[in-house]
Design an enzyme around this catalytic site. Structure first.
Site, short mmCIF file in Angstrom:
data_model
loop_
_atom_site.label_atom_id
_atom_site.label_comp_id
_atom_site.label_asym_id
_atom_site.label_seq_id
_atom_site.Cartn_x
_atom_site.Cartn_y
_atom_site.Cartn_z
N HIS A 46 0.97 -1.20 0.04
CA HIS A 46 -0.20 0.13 0.11
C HIS A 46 1.00 1.30 0.01
O HIS A 46 0.80 2.01 -0.99
CB HIS A 46 -1.11 -0.05 1.26
CG HIS A 46 -1.68 1.37 1.44
ND1 HIS A 46 -2.69 1.76 0.66
CD2 HIS A 46 -1.79 2.05 2.56
CE1 HIS A 46 -3.15 3.12 1.10
NE2 HIS A 46 -2.34 3.27 2.20
N HIS A 70 3.77 6.85 5.48
CA HIS A 70 2.65 7.61 5.84
C HIS A 70 1.82 6.90 6.63
O HIS A 70 0.84 7.32 7.56
CB HIS A 70 1.70 8.17 4.44
CG HIS A 70 0.89 6.83 3.97
ND1 HIS A 70 1.34 6.10 3.04
CD2 HIS A 70 -0.45 6.60 4.33
CE1 HIS A 70 0.19 5.30 2.74
NE2 HIS A 70 -0.70 5.43 3.58
N GLU A 74 0.67 5.57 12.51
CA GLU A 74 -0.83 5.01 12.84
C GLU A 74 -0.89 3.80 13.22
O GLU A 74 -1.52 3.13 14.03
CB GLU A 74 -1.71 5.39 11.75
CG GLU A 74 -3.15 5.69 12.19
CD GLU A 74 -4.14 6.10 11.18
OE1 GLU A 74 -3.67 6.42 9.97
OE2 GLU A 74 -5.30 5.94 11.22
N ASP A 75 -0.20 2.88 12.32
CA ASP A 75 -0.39 1.52 12.44
C ASP A 75 0.88 0.60 12.85
O ASP A 75 0.62 -0.48 12.86
CB ASP A 75 -0.58 0.96 10.99
CG ASP A 75 -1.97 1.57 10.31
OD1 ASP A 75 -2.85 1.95 11.05
OD2 ASP A 75 -2.17 1.33 9.20
N ASP A 144 -3.38 8.39 -1.17
CA ASP A 144 -3.76 7.09 -0.15
C ASP A 144 -4.97 6.69 -0.17
O ASP A 144 -5.46 5.48 -0.42
CB ASP A 144 -3.28 7.71 1.15
CG ASP A 144 -3.85 6.73 2.32
OD1 ASP A 144 -3.56 5.49 2.27
OD2 ASP A 144 -4.64 7.44 3.26
N ASP A 265 -21.06 14.54 -25.39
CA ASP A 265 -19.66 14.50 -24.93
C ASP A 265 -19.27 13.25 -24.25
O ASP A 265 -18.42 13.25 -23.55
CB ASP A 265 -19.24 15.68 -24.27
CG ASP A 265 -19.78 15.98 -23.11
OD1 ASP A 265 -20.90 15.37 -22.84
OD2 ASP A 265 -19.70 16.70 -22.17
MN MN Z 1 -2.75 4.41 3.95
#
Ligand code: MN
Length: 719
Positions: A46, A70, A74-75, A144, A265
């Site tokens: 990811h 990133h 958090e993880d 993300d 269009d």
């Molecule tokens: Mn992420």
């Protein structure tokens, strides 16, 4: 969005940047070591994809590294400090920004929509602050979100729906506002599938039925057009056909009431030429060969869309009857349309890869609206207001309404026909007198619904209503209505002021303003701080200049502060009742008043009127038996009596201060009264009847009176 392998993209960066990106990758790999995505892939897939997207956009090395890192804070068990220690403040700042955006509870529940919880408002603020600090945070967040949407099928259904709805409501508009058309389109299409599953199916099927038709012959047409442009000596960078993305077709379908044959269009031909001049030239050549639909020629080069989008659009009819939209733009415009702000990074990459990627340029220019948002979040306004302002911009649901011709306008929820009218054109808004919604007459304050077809009935003249201000929803309508009334009141005030002045001049014996010498007129106009006679008219009309004082300055012979009340004679010493001098009066023995003391008459029980000093204690409680009295004047000498009016903030000692000044100038106060202002208790008015031998003293008195604390104004009025 296509991801190139990180390794192949690394080649564009300087050696030290490459080292940093590699280090970030290793760090992320270790941090996410034992984690898996819901798809079963190793978690690192990811952040790696997000970083590849960032590199693909030509973002600087810090952004690519931050993209890799990133999700670490958090993880995983690593902290922001770990990142700071290893990669420095700047990258840690980016990671922190993305982490904080992840905490935002976008809170799209129906029932919290109108009354957001304070916490989510606080989070919105965080979002804004993060946004305004560094745009690179937003770009990482968008990429993300994009990858999460791409892998949405692995999440439980309710998560898919929530994330999709959130993406449609917040992230797609965000990408759009940043001018990142390609990312916006992809976010929309990926979300569409889950957020509006049945509409998605239907749109897909409708498009499938049309696709063959619209693609048939398109290749031939493309070749023909190419030859026609080349024959006209125009160089072409690229010419290709592209299908409009599904979600935008769905939005168009709402406009055509589901009739896909009316969408011209569906497939558009895009021609990229070297210069702006070439764009217009190409358009001319196209129109020479193909008949354009006149109301569908759009010049977004001269008038770019609010997000900066530039292109020429035209819709032409091919010989076989096919209706085709053609977009003409330069490479720069194209990159901007697809990648927005990041496009600037792209040019630099095209131009001089090494220099750009050396990391010299890390700050992207902020678009103006983002600066506005940043300011918004800095001001001390309440969260409620902040949300109100934001709603207008990004977070409020929009409704789509149409003209009878099918032109689409998007407006904030609860917009009215008046908002719609002003969105079309100021002239239509100002002349609006009625509205039909879906062919039915409605009141002008009707709240419009999604997909309404609105027709504005106009009158010949502009006559907006002030009441509209109480229900319009868009700032555009509000601003235009207010501007109209401002301008209008300006003209009408000028006309009124002119009429007023002319009338006063006439009654003073001057028939025309033109008969006043120009030089003198000029001086008078200047003395009122006005530029020209129109300005003076307007000042009079607005009430900023007293017409009487204007006339006084214009006509020298009436140039006096006020006409004194000429009372002939000297005080005889006999008191008289005002307006009834024949009534017999006797002087009271208790207070023995003498001229020129202020006096008052008292109706006795059975022995006529006695005259006391004003304020004599014996009669103080007998207000309803008092009569206004004055000293009789013998004929002969003229007394100059002026009425002085003082407006002041009520306070103790005011009257004392006033009389002290007047007495010091040897001016006689014939009579004084104090009147409380009934409407506004804060103010009161004091009126004094003054006897002044030398009018110059009056000027002096006024000047000094105006300097007393709490005096608002002091003036001589016609008594
Ligand atoms: Mn992420």
């Amino acid at each position: 969005m296509k991801a190139r392998s990180l390794q192949s993209l690394l080649t564009g960066y300087s050696n030290s940047d490459q080292d940093m990106i590699r280090a970030a990758r290793t760090f992320a790999e270790v941090a996410h070591q034992d984690q898996k995505r819901k798809s079963g892939d190793p978690y690192i897939s990811h952040p790696l994809t997000v970083a590849q997207y960032a590199a693909g956009l030509g973002m600087d090395a810090e952004t690519v590294a931050a993209a890799l890192l990133h999700d670490v804070v958090e993880d995983t068990s690593f902290s922001l400090d770990d990142i700071k220690n290893k990669f420095g403040e700047s990258i840690a700042g980016l990671v922190d920004g993305v982490t904080k955006l992840g905490e935002v509870d976008y809170n799209l529940d129906e029932n919290t929509h109108s009354t957001r919880h304070a916490t989510s408002v606080e989070n919105l603020r965080k979002l804004l602050l993060a946004m305004s600090k560094d745009l690179r945070v937003i770009i990482i967040k968008l990429l993300d979100r994009l990858h999460n949407l791409q892998t949405l099928q692995y999440l439980p259904l309710d998560h898919r729906v929530r994330i999709s709805e959130e993406s449609l409501a917040i992230f797609a508009p965000l990408a759009d506002r940043l001018g990142m058309g390609a990312i916006k389109a992809e976010i929309e299409d990926l979300s569409f599938k889950y957020a509006k599953a049945s509409a998605h199916e239907l749109t897909k099927r409708l498009v499938a039925t049309r696709k063959q038709d619209s693609l048939r012959g398109l290749d031939d047409l493309k070749q023909t057009i190419k030859i026609q442009l080349i024959e006209a000596q125009l160089s072409i960078v690229a010419i290709d056909a592209r299908q409009k993305h599904l979600y935008s077709i769905y939005k168009k379908l709402q406009k055509t009431e589901g009739d896909i044959t009316k969408i011209y269009d569906l497939v558009a031909l895009r021609i990229i030429v070297p210069s702006v001049q070439d764009c217009y030239q190409a358009l001319g050549i196209l129109h020479m060969h193909y008949k354009p639909l006149i109301h569908r020629i759009k010049d977004y080069i001269a008038v770019p869309k609010p997000n900066g989008y530039r292109s020429l659009h035209t819709t032409v009819i091919a010989p076989d009857g096919t209706i085709l939209e053609i977009q003409v733009r330069t490479q720069v415009m194209h990159d901007e349309a697809e990648y927005g702000l990041a496009a600037h990074a792209l040019y630099n990459m095209h131009k001089d890869t090494k220099a750009y990627r050396s990391g010299k340029q890390t700050q992207l220019a902020k678009p103006l609206w983002l600066e506005d948002l940043a300011q918004l979040s800095n001001t001390k306004q309440s969260f409620g207001d902040l949300v109100e302002d934001l709603k207008i911009d990004l977070f409020q649901d929009r409704i789509f309404v149409f003209t009878p011709h099918g032109d689409l306008y998007d407006l904030p929820e609860e917009a009215t026909p008046i908002d719609f009218a002003f969105a079309i054109h100021t002239g239509i808004g100002l002349r609006a007198q009625g509205a039909k919604v879906n062919n039915r007459l409605v009141p002008l304050d009707k709240k419009l619904e999604n997909r309404d077809i609105v027709e504005i009935l106009t009158k010949k003249t502009e006559a907006p209503n002030r009441q509209w201000l109480s229900f319009v929803k868009t700032a555009q309508a509000r601003t235009k209505i207010k501007a109209h009334f401002r301008a209008q009141s300006k003209t009408s005030n000028t006309a009124q002021g002119k009429a007023l002045l002319e009338q006063k001049l006439k009654s003073s014996g001057v028939l025309k303003i033109e008969s006043i010498p120009a030089a003198m007129l000029h001086d008078v106009i200047q003395s009122f701080n006005q530029r020209d006679i129109e300005g003076l008219y307007m000042a009079i009309g607005e009430g900023n200049v007293n017409v009487v004082s204007a006339v006084r300055r214009l006509i020298p012979q009436v140039h006096k502060p006020a006409r004194p009340k000429a009372i002939s004679g000297e005080i005889t010493g006999r008191p008289v009742v005002v307006g009834a001098s024949e009534l017999p009066c006797t002087l009271a023995s208790c207070c023995k008043p003498v001229p020129p003391e202020a006096i008052t008459g008292y109706i006795t029980r059975g022995s006529g009127i006695t005259v006391h000093r004003l304020g004599c204690g014996n009669i103080a409680t007998e207000q309803d038996r008092l009569l206004e009295c004055e000293w009789e004047m013998a004929s002969g000498k003229v007394r100059n009596i002026y009425l002085l009016k003082i407006t002041n903030h009520s306070r103790v000692g005011m009257m004392r201060d006033i009389t002290a000044i007047i007495a010091a100038l040897n001016i006689n106060i014939v009579k004084s009264t104090s009147i409380e202002n009934e409407i506004d208790q804060k103010y009161s008015q004091i009126q004094c009847l003054l006897e002044v031998g030398n009018p110059m003293l009056l000027t002096l008195a006024l000047r000094q009176l105006r300097q007393i604390k709490d005096v608002v104004s002091a003036e001589i009025v016609d008594s």
